[in-house]
Design an enzyme around this catalytic site. Structure first.
Site, PDB file in Angstrom:
ATOM      1  N   GLY A   1      50.708 -99.311 -13.052  1.00  0.00           N
ATOM      2  CA  GLY A   1      51.441 -99.106 -14.295  1.00  0.00           C
ATOM      3  C   GLY A   1      52.947 -99.071 -14.122  1.00  0.00           C
TER       4      GLY A   1
ATOM      5  N   TRP B   1      27.744-100.575  -6.437  1.00  0.00           N
ATOM      6  CA  TRP B   1      26.929 -99.532  -7.054  1.00  0.00           C
ATOM      7  C   TRP B   1      27.788 -98.442  -7.681  1.00  0.00           C
ATOM      8  CZ3 TRP B   1      27.423-100.764  -1.996  1.00  0.00           C
ATOM      9  CH2 TRP B   1      28.083 -99.831  -1.169  1.00  0.00           C
TER      10      TRP B   1
ATOM     11  N   HIS C   1      43.715-108.940 -24.911  1.00  0.00           N
ATOM     12  CA  HIS C   1      43.462-107.917 -25.916  1.00  0.00           C
ATOM     13  C   HIS C   1      44.677-107.741 -26.826  1.00  0.00           C
ATOM     14  CE1 HIS C   1      40.293-107.195 -22.970  1.00  0.00           C
ATOM     15  NE2 HIS C   1      39.593-106.895 -24.032  1.00  0.00           N
TER      16      HIS C   1
ATOM     17  N   THR D   1      52.351 -93.325 -14.784  1.00  0.00           N
ATOM     18  CA  THR D   1      51.373 -93.983 -13.918  1.00  0.00           C
ATOM     19  C   THR D   1      50.104 -94.188 -14.743  1.00  0.00           C
ATOM     20  OG1 THR D   1      52.339 -92.812 -12.039  1.00  0.00           O
ATOM     21  CG2 THR D   1      50.207 -93.886 -11.689  1.00  0.00           C
TER      22      THR D   1
END
Lengths: 333, 333
Positions: free
Chosen positions: A305, A225, A45, A170
């Site tokens: 992160g 799910w 990205h 974070t």
């Protein structure tokens, strides 16, 4: 594979962006975001996605001159339209607007219709957290994942981003598929198999081969799910809150993924807890988690992160390895 | 296994709750929530959990007379303390307060410290959605799940609940473990294996045997690193926003799970979209998803929570099957 200085890459980005109609300020800002995403270790990205972004501008799916526009305001919650402009610019502005609303009301929400792909949502929540705000944002996408129990893709993988301020920030930036198509591309380009089954191959068997999943388009939801269900309600909420398009409409009514819906939420954490108390709480949480006994002693447990700043600094220092074919395509834009 | 009328069950709940110190109104409300959770198909946080709840009141971990108390207010966001009272009563009141704030500001957030287990968070978000609000809530828990890559439990499974108004309400109520301990208990009591690997056995192998996971206490996070990461930031946010305890403090400083932290968020969707437009958008989303080709033709694709009203109506009509041992324990309380 050329190793490029960050400035080389962003200069090329700026050249291309200006050529397709972005003004100088917008080109600088967008080039910075594509560079940041690349430095953050998400070239899918960043640099790798850049040629496709330029193609979308040229095809008229992203309007380089559009500005976000405010619609209904309820006080701490506002509706905006992206007017079909560049997704990353709108997303940054909307997250900033959510923090302004949070500054006034404690919490602020912006629901954004008619926007485009934000590239990496983590960028915007991370920036808000750097300024002391707890931040959440999510986006819908075109249908690209089968819901749990199905073989045909009728839901988006609708990334959800959560950022908590602290030293370091974070950050969770998760698609509702176990692997995003960007992650599959990264693993395939690196010649790696996935760490866990990420979807089905064309014969309907679970597989760790990224190319086989790209071929079948049968991504596995994160948590089966659970990721499927969460993707569904995030799409409903983004469309209803913004008044914009849901995944089904993006998929059936648009020529390609465009005019998507997003939500940005900020909480002014600095008015709830002083930074010393905040950092003490976070340090205790971090020490408890990193003190877990690892499965593999060579891979200590990390928080999401917390590796980001080091990764960015390393690439800034050592340069950015860019895929040959992608760099050639950008040079030819 | 006795099949009981709902009123038989709630009368027993009321008798026990009154005996441990709840006043008549609180006993009626709490008994209703334990019954609702049972009718909703979650006996692990209804009838099956009831004896443990009574034991926690008797042990002094839940104060039957405590009332939630407001702390800091920032306008659309408020901090409250549960003062160590019954979690379900505080949670319902705080979700209602979030909807009141949303009525004024468009969005409302309540961060609640010093509360106790809410049993089933879906109850409260569902109720808000029935009144037209988009609702999110989450809670932290005692450490009961290893973070991704670890073998020792240092994080909670911190359930996240999202509810979207409509006919019917769409509801996601998900622990950050693929299976909650409540779900493992349900499958074990029913003598069933899990549908997917839910954790590790004592030898460190992935398993679908619920009892083996209960023994090892190595739950698998939903979406592996994703559920692990999301659990971590939800805990940080709940503790920092509320000023209450994080998972590490609940685990290390308290005799058992108590004084936990929760967040309740509501958006006044009725002021953003009229119900006809809302229902048209939701119907299109539903039809697209239920139109997916199922893996198993006998199991059509469903949306989360859409089966709830039918399940509740069926149990109201046919009665509730209650495990013999649990019913005997409740009768003896």
């Amino acid at each position: 594979m050329p190793t490029l200085a960050p400035e080389t890459l962003s200069a090329e980005f700026r050249r291309c962006l200006t050529a397709v109609g972005f003004d100088a300020a917008a080109a600088v800002e967008l080039a910075g975001i594509f560079l940041d995403n690349t430095l953050a270790g998400v070239p899918s990205h960043g640099v790798n996605r850049f040629p496709r972004f330029i193609a979308q501008v040229r095809a008229g799916h992203v309007d380089p001159t559009a500005q976000p526009e405010r619609g209904l305001s309820l006080g701490a919650l506002e509706r905006w339209s992206g007017n079909g402009g560049a997704g990353p610019l709108a997303a940054r502005r909307m997250m900033t607007r959510a923090t302004e609303l949070a500054g006034t009301h404690g919490v602020g929400v912006v629901a954004l219709a008619n926007t485009n792909h934000w590239m990496r949502g983590g960028t915007f929540a991370y920036e808000a957290a750097e300024r002391g705000f707890f931040a959440i944002c999510w986006t819908n996408t075109i249908a690209l994942m089968p819901p749990w129990g199905a073989v045909t893709p009728t839901i988006g993988n609708n990334p959800l981003v959560v950022a908590v301020p602290g030293e370091p920030v974070t950050l969770v930036d998760m698609a509702m598929s176990l692997y995003s198509y960007g992650a599959l591309e990264r693993q395939r380009l690196a010649g790696r198999q996935l760490e866990a089954d990420g979807g089905y191959d064309l014969d309907g068997h679970l597989t760790r081969d990224p190319a086989a999943i790209e071929a079948s388009r049968r991504l596995l939801p994160a948590g089966l799910w659970k990721g499927s269900s969460l993707a569904i309600v995030l799409d409903m909420a983004a469309a209803l809150m913004s008044g914009g398009l849901a995944t089904v409409a993006i998929t059936e009514d648009r020529p390609e993924e465009s005019l998507i819906s997003q939500v940005f939420l900020a909480v002014d954490l600095g008015r709830l807890v002083d930074s010393a108390e905040r950092d003490a709480t976070l340090a205790r949480i971090r020490d408890h988690i990193t003190g877990s006994t690892p499965v593999d002693p060579a891979r200590p447990v990390r928080l999401p992160g917390h590796e980001l700043a080091e990764r960015i600094a390393r690439q800034r220092r050592d340069g950015i390895e860019v895929d040959d074919a992608i760099w050639a395509r950008i040079r030819a834009l």
